[in-house]
Scaffold this motif. Structure first.
Motif, mmCIF file in Angstrom:
data_model
loop_
_atom_site.group_PDB
_atom_site.id
_atom_site.type_symbol
_atom_site.label_atom_id
_atom_site.label_comp_id
_atom_site.label_asym_id
_atom_site.label_seq_id
_atom_site.Cartn_x
_atom_site.Cartn_y
_atom_site.Cartn_z
ATOM 1 N N ARG A 137 -4.497 -2.269 -5.226
ATOM 2 C CA ARG A 137 -4.680 -1.150 -4.283
ATOM 3 C C ARG A 137 -5.688 -1.371 -3.123
ATOM 4 N NH1 ARG A 137 -3.115 0.114 -9.376
ATOM 5 N NH2 ARG A 137 -1.470 1.627 -9.601
ATOM 6 N N LEU A 142 -2.810 -5.122 0.284
ATOM 7 C CA LEU A 142 -1.812 -4.394 0.776
ATOM 8 C C LEU A 142 -0.972 -4.866 2.221
ATOM 9 C CD1 LEU A 142 -2.477 -0.954 -0.921
ATOM 10 C CD2 LEU A 142 -0.834 -2.645 -1.761
ATOM 11 N N ILE A 154 3.100 -0.066 -0.595
ATOM 12 C CA ILE A 154 1.813 0.420 -1.555
ATOM 13 C C ILE A 154 2.363 -0.048 -3.107
ATOM 14 C CG2 ILE A 154 1.208 2.235 0.082
ATOM 15 C CD1 ILE A 154 2.589 4.176 -1.872
ATOM 16 N N GLY A 305 1.356 7.532 -1.465
ATOM 17 C CA GLY A 305 0.081 6.978 -1.661
ATOM 18 C C GLY A 305 -0.957 7.603 -2.719
ATOM 19 N N SER A 310 -3.283 4.898 -4.066
ATOM 20 C CA SER A 310 -3.299 3.989 -3.084
ATOM 21 C C SER A 310 -3.744 4.224 -1.663
ATOM 22 C CB SER A 310 -2.053 3.329 -2.899
ATOM 23 O OG SER A 310 -1.786 2.463 -1.785
#
Length: 319
Positions: A137, A142, A154, A305, A310
């Protein structure tokens, strides 16, 4: 490092069986055990963003090169989800890799034997490990993965299959992975052992469409072995569209971390099926996450997300 080399592991991969499919998945789901969500573990090293190797780069093979047509690719306002295979490359620094290897070694006490694809593994590793949870995360991590593949990624909102550690040993126990396609679309495998640590354990895949896969034991010039022998090598695979397997470890020890990511913009095309997930984790453990995945959304990047805990990654971040 080449992703299209042929090696001695090919014959071993051809001999591997195929993972259960169809009605056999349903039967497997009725007996599957949910992954552990707690265990007594030693203290971990802290995750640091500096562990991300921001200069990571590697070759990318498109789905068209695997035989998929342009109209079969997923599109979002002129952008295509076209990557089939990417890497190997290094996404972690040496320091980060050493910390991750230590963490995954400590987590083996919570691993379980399974007969679905891999023989010994730990599902939902990020629910046990703050290090892994923060790593997958981390915005820098990412962004590196997203830019290498060309789409915003994600962690998958389905938490149980997001991070899996596979443990393969050549001590009377098959350490291979059966021929299968993943339920997940965007799968990154980080090698925590190198060829100097084990024999066998070759990552093999079929360079062709999934509906052209000839089945285990049959010769075909499109079988390939990925050159993932370097410790820290990371390989991306569009897991739902490509058949792949790992030959048994005949000597030594092979450990890999498999991370499943998710593109919010292609959520409606997500390849996961309920029974594929339930065959891994059991019906009761699958239902809550499955329902959360299917909740309606207004803003894919933000809503998904939040579900994955995330940072938000958008198309603009890939520039």
């Amino acid at each position: 490092m080449s992703t299209t080399s042929k090696g001695s592991g090919r014959a071993g991969a051809l001999a591997l069986p195929q993972a259960p499919d169809g009605f056999r998945k349903v039967l497997k789901a009725l007996h599957a055990r949910a992954p552990l969500r707690s265990a007594r573990l030693p203290a971990e090293p802290p995750w640091r963003s500096r562990f991300v190797s921001t200069g990571a780069a590697g070759p990318v093979t498109s789905l068209q090169e695997f035989g998929y047509r342009e109209e079969e690719l997923w599109h979002w306002k002129g952008r295509a989800d076209a990557a089939a295979l990417a890497g190997p490359w290094r996404v972690l620094t040496d320091e980060g890799l050493d910390c991750l290897a230590t963490v995954c070694g400590q987590l083996e006490v919570a691993a379980q034997d399974a007969g679905f694809t891999a023989t010994r593994r730990l599902r939902a590793a990020d629910l046990l490990s703050p290090f892994i949870a923060r790593m997958i995360r981390d915005r820098d991590f990412l962004l590196v993965c997203s830019r290498l593949v060309g789409i915003p990624l994600i962690p998958h909102p389905l938490r149980l299959p997001t991070a899996q550690i596979n443990y393969g040993e050549g001590r009377g126990r098959q350490g291979g992975v059966r021929w299968h396609r993943d339920g997940m679309d965007y799968v990154f495998t980080i090698q925590l052992s190198g060829y100097e640590d084990y024999e066998g354990g070759r990552f093999t895949y079929f360079r062709g469409r999934a509906d052209e896969f000839p089945g285990p034991g049959r010769e075909d010039s499109r079988f390939r072995e990925a050159d993932c022998g370097e410790r820290g090598a990371t390989l991306f695979l569009h897991g739902s569209r490509i058949f792949h397997a790992v030959t048994p470890v005949t000597k030594g020890r092979r450990v890999t971390l498999v991370i499943s990511l998710f593109c919010p913009y292609f959520a409606r095309q997500d390849s996961n099926t309920f029974w594929h997930l339930a065959a891994d984790d059991g019906i009761a453990a699958t239902v809550p996450g499955w329902l959360r995945l299917k909740w309606p959304v207004r803003n894919p990047a933000v809503d998904y997300g939040l579900r994955a805990g995330s940072p938000v990654i958008t198309w603009d971040d890939l520039r």
